[in-house]
Design a protein around this motif. Structure first.
Motif, PDB file in Angstrom:
ATOM      1  N   SER A 674       0.800  -1.221   0.000  1.00  0.00           N
ATOM      2  CA  SER A 674       0.000   0.000   0.000  1.00  0.00           C
ATOM      3  C   SER A 674       0.830   1.267   0.000  1.00  0.00           C
ATOM      4  CB  SER A 674      -0.915   0.002   1.227  1.00  0.00           C
ATOM      5  OG  SER A 674      -0.133   0.025   2.414  1.00  0.00           O
ATOM      6  N   VAL A 677       0.560   3.417   3.009  1.00  0.00           N
ATOM      7  CA  VAL A 677      -0.641   4.220   3.264  1.00  0.00           C
ATOM      8  C   VAL A 677      -1.158   4.027   4.679  1.00  0.00           C
ATOM      9  CG1 VAL A 677      -3.076   4.425   2.682  1.00  0.00           C
ATOM     10  CG2 VAL A 677      -1.370   4.485   0.885  1.00  0.00           C
ATOM     11  N   LEU A 678      -1.318   2.783   5.109  1.00  0.00           N
ATOM     12  CA  LEU A 678      -1.894   2.566   6.437  1.00  0.00           C
ATOM     13  C   LEU A 678      -0.956   3.009   7.559  1.00  0.00           C
ATOM     14  CD1 LEU A 678      -3.824  -0.802   6.064  1.00  0.00           C
ATOM     15  CD2 LEU A 678      -4.611   1.533   5.735  1.00  0.00           C
ATOM     16  N   ALA A 681      -1.217   6.681   7.824  1.00  0.00           N
ATOM     17  CA  ALA A 681      -2.523   7.076   8.352  1.00  0.00           C
ATOM     18  C   ALA A 681      -2.536   6.990   9.868  1.00  0.00           C
ATOM     19  CB  ALA A 681      -3.617   6.186   7.765  1.00  0.00           C
ATOM     20  N   ARG A 684      -0.304   9.877  11.249  1.00  0.00           N
ATOM     21  CA  ARG A 684      -0.931  11.198  11.181  1.00  0.00           C
ATOM     22  C   ARG A 684      -2.121  11.303  12.127  1.00  0.00           C
ATOM     23  NH1 ARG A 684       2.645  14.560   8.570  1.00  0.00           N
ATOM     24  NH2 ARG A 684       3.259  13.685   6.558  1.00  0.00           N
ATOM     25  N   LYS A 689      -6.030   3.856  14.517  1.00  0.00           N
ATOM     26  CA  LYS A 689      -5.843   2.405  14.608  1.00  0.00           C
ATOM     27  C   LYS A 689      -6.642   1.821  15.767  1.00  0.00           C
ATOM     28  CE  LYS A 689      -1.598   2.447  17.407  1.00  0.00           C
ATOM     29  NZ  LYS A 689      -0.165   2.074  17.428  1.00  0.00           N
ATOM     30  N   GLY A 728      -5.462   7.251   4.818  1.00  0.00           N
ATOM     31  CA  GLY A 728      -4.042   7.054   4.575  1.00  0.00           C
ATOM     32  C   GLY A 728      -3.581   7.694   3.284  1.00  0.00           C
ATOM     33  N   LEU A 732      -0.790  10.513   2.853  1.00  0.00           N
ATOM     34  CA  LEU A 732       0.343  10.309   1.964  1.00  0.00           C
ATOM     35  C   LEU A 732       0.489  11.460   0.979  1.00  0.00           C
ATOM     36  CD1 LEU A 732       2.586   8.268   1.262  1.00  0.00           C
ATOM     37  CD2 LEU A 732       1.005   7.250  -0.379  1.00  0.00           C
TER      38      LEU A 732
END
Length: 760
Positions: A674, A677-678, A681, A684, A689, A728, A732
């Motif tokens: 990804s 991305v995760l 995320a 940030r 999560k 995410g 990014l």
């Protein structure tokens, strides 16, 4: 974070199963609380006599069953007697569902009236057996065969209760005899048909079978397996013949209260059937009290607390209504409740206190809506599964190349907007359109597009969590608002339920639970993120706990959400989310304790419901009663079997597998799967999560404790993963994440200008 995900996701499967033991222990403890020290459950006094009318002399009651009768059959031209009677009655829809997935044959319909609980004779049934004459009455042959061989232990409940109370019974037709037969299979007066019947006022309770409408669908005493086995003109002729017989009967009934019901289906496809009630005082005010069902009149609707709908009843309600009007206490095994009449309808079928034509048209529309949902649900979920799998495959390829990121983000938000759109569409009169299927899907697409545009174009678009918060908040608000207004949006919804299928009539379904739990946890953690950044972690944890508890109580409260398994699954999801936001570790032992706490809490709610009068109880209270008398194991077994069956669903498991595979791979191999991305995320928006893991916990536990099984987890993933992925991608677009040790806390609304190579 990766280790935490693996521990929570995979550990929760085993913990959920183990944690059911404490919940079962709480259930067993309930039996001890519910029974008095010197009473066994089978010695408890029958409390069903508290229904109004029970214990008094009662009224004369006539139940007229016209198997297969639908509101589309009732017109002033073809069926003048039925149309005239409808104008003098409270009218509603009858959900004729028994225990079969497909249509209800007349035999099962009449047997359910006899038993007071959904019943089925088994096999490919058709019409009821012909009684054997016995003096002025008759005996249903081999009646004990129903419980000795077919395990229909409640057969004969209605007739036995009437005879025990000293009421006399008269049956016209084999189905009517089956409904009123006592445990010996006996009715006091019997006539083979309307033409042979005489002295209609001699019995306290009369049941009449008019089989003309169903006759063309029966061959060799078996109901046709073809959905529409006869031509429309043949059906109209059969309806006219049935109407003529009803017209001959009505003038001979005197001042009796008359119930007319379309008992059973005319083929393998279930429909909503006709339900009418005409009392001796057809000009009396509408009432919402169970015992006052005799008050009817033009513009009134017929409903029951069993469905929590003002314009819909179920077959066992006929049993309870006959007993209540006859002044006889209903035995404890009768699950139906006496019907109620209303001046206006708060149900979603649209029946109102307007003209008769408007009321009948609304009830016809209700059946169209239910049929449309039943026939298109499979197509919808198959399409959704295909879209989800294609999305994850496409996102995997594009994220690796860091191409078209805005398009991937828009697609993720659009997918997450679909669930809320399936409920919001019921604010539109799509079922009245000439092409209801096309109108339904076009409207859902338009609403989802509007939600996506609002999420991506509003001022909140500047924040990493902006679109996620909008979609999650809309989904949560729609479902919570629906719960507080009697669930008009879930009824006849692709992600809800329908009276045609008859699995649920009110409250929060399993799929809506998964969406509500996921949406609430995501939106609360999004709000908590700002609080954590400002140093108010305690307030953030309290926010998650309070809002989560509010949603959980609405989910489980009797008469509102009435969701048993949802409470068990919601509690650990809230607890895990709050603990992670607070910076606490979540162990397997704690996770098991949270699941057990959910079981104890829902049994406490069920016990409070059990303490209410039986007519006011929901299925939660009835389950508590089953725990108390030791008859709950068949319920658990049936739900467990249904849950396991969903694990093989071709519409649900692809969503689970694809979402889980993408999620785990994206976390374990972020650079490959990804483009990071995760991880970015979660960097940030650190609380994100926690919301994702809490939603996964609720989804997995919900899958294990609900009969919908994989549907719960698949819908939780279908909402959560695309929204987290969209956050995410937005993070990014602001630049690569700095190393964790040196990464500064980014602002909630960072500059909107992304690097050129990520503009897509």
């Amino acid at each position: 974070m990766r280790r935490a995900l693996v521990a929570v996701v995979f550990g929760v499967f085993g913990v959920s199963v183990v944690s059911l033991a404490p919940a079962a222990a709480a259930s067993a403890g309930l039996a001890g609380l519910a029974a008095a020290p010197d009473q066994r459950p089978d010695q408890w006094p029958d409390q069903r006599g508290t229904a109004a009318g029970a214990g008094s002399a009662g009224e004369r009651v006539v139940l007229v069953g016209i198997p297969g009768l639908m509101w589309s059959d009732v017109t002033p031209e073809d069926t003048p007697a039925l149309w005239r009677l409808a104008g003098e009655s409270a009218i509603g829809s009858l959900s004729a569902r028994t225990v079969r997935k497909d249509g209800t044959c007349p035999y099962d319909g009449w047997l359910t009236v006899s038993a007071g609980v959904r019943s089925a004779v088994g096999g490919r049934c058709g019409m009821a057996p012909t009684p054997e004459a016995s003096g002025q009455g008759a005996v249903v042959p081999h009646f004990s065969w129903l419980w000795e061989v077919r395990e229909q232990d409640d057969a004969g409940t209605l007739g036995q209760a009437l005879h025990t109370a000293g009421r006399t019974t008269m049956a016209v037709g084999p189905g009517a005899a089956l409904a009123l037969a006592d445990r010996a299979g006996r009715v006091d007066v019997y006539a083979a048909g309307v033409a042979q019947a005489a002295e209609w006022t001699r019995a306290d309770v009369v049941a009449v079978e008019i089989p003309d409408l169903i006759a063309p669908y029966v061959s060799a005493d078996r109901l046709s397996e073809v959905p529409e086995a006869v031509a429309p003109q043949v059906r109209r002729a059969a309806a006219r013949a049935a109407d003529a017989k009803l017209g001959a009967v009505l003038p001979r009934l005197g001042q009796a209260t008359v119930l007319v019901a379309g008992i059973g289906d005319h083929g393998p496809v279930p429909h909503l059937r006709v339900a009418m009630l005409r009392g001796p005082d057809t000009t009396g005010p509408a009432t919402t009290s169970p015992g006052s069902a005799g008050a009817a009149g033009p513009g009134r609707t017929l409903g029951a607390r069993s469905t929590h709908r003002d314009d819909m009843i179920i077959l066992p309600d006929l049993t309870a209504t006959v007993l209540a009007l006859a002044g006889v206490a209903a035995p404890a095994n009768v699950v139906g409740v006496p019907v109620e009449t209303h001046g206006t309808s708060s149900g979603t079928s649209g029946a109102t206190g307007g003209s008769l034509a408007e009321g009948v048209a609304a009830l016809r529309t209700a059946d169209v809506a239910g049929q449309t949902i039943r026939n298109t649900t499979g197509v919808f979920f198959t399409t959704l599964a295909v879209l989800q799998v294609l999305f994850y495959l496409t996102a995997f390829l594009l994220l690796r190349r860091r191409e078209r990121l805005p398009a991937v983000r828009s697609a993720a938000v659009a997918l997450a907007a679909i669930p809320a759109s399936t409920y919001l569409v019921n604010l539109l009169p799509w079922a009245r359109a000439a092409q209801p299927v096309l109108t339904l899907f076009a409207s859902i697409t338009a609403i989802a597009a509007a939600l996506t545009l609002a999420a991506l174009a509003g001022p909140w678009r500047r924040g990493v969590l902006g679109p996620l918060t909008v979609i999650a908040a809309v989904t949560a608000a729609v479902l919570l608002g629906d719960l507080l207004t009697g669930t008009p949006l879930q009824l006849n919804s692709l992600m809800g339920y329908t009276g045609v299928v008859g699995a649920r009539y009110y409250g929060l379904g399993n799929i809506p639970f998964a969406l509500l739990a996921t949406a609430v946890l995501l939106v609360t953690t999004a709000a908590a993120d700002r609080l954590v950044r400002s140093g108010r972690k305690g307030v953030a944890v309290a926010l998650i706990a309070v809002l989560g508890a509010f949603a959980m109580l609405l989910d489980g409260w009797p008469g509102v959400g009435s969701d048993f398994g949802g409470v068990i699954a919601f509690v650990p999801g809230i607890a895990v989310t709050a603990m992670l936001v607070a910076g606490k570790r979540v162990s397997v032992v704690k996770l098991g304790a949270f699941c057990a706490a959910g079981g104890v809490l829902v049994m406490a709610i069920a016990y409070l419901d059990y303490l209410r009068p039986p007519a006011s109880q929901t299925h939660l209270g009835r389950f508590a009663g089953q725990v108390a008398d030791g008859t709950f194991l068949p319920v658990i077994s049936r739900k467990l079997g249904a849950m396991l069956a969903t694990l093989l669903s071709p519409n649900l498991m692809p969503v689970v597998i694809a979402a889980f595979a993408f999620l785990v791979f994206a976390l374990l191999r972020p650079g490959t799967a990804s483009a990071g991305v995760l991880p970015i995320a979660f960097e940030r928006a650190p609380t994100l999560k926690a919301g994702l893991l809490g939603a996964l916990v609720s989804g997995v536990v919900g899958m294990l404790v609900n009969d919908s099984g994989a549907a719960v987890l698949s819908m939780a993933l279908a909402l959560a993963v695309p929204l987290v992925l969209s956050a995410g991608i937005r993070a990014l677009q602001y630049g690569e994440a700095a190393p964790a040790a040196a990464a500064p806390s980014p602002p909630m609304n960072p500059p909107l200008s992304p690097p050129a190579n990520l503009a897509g």
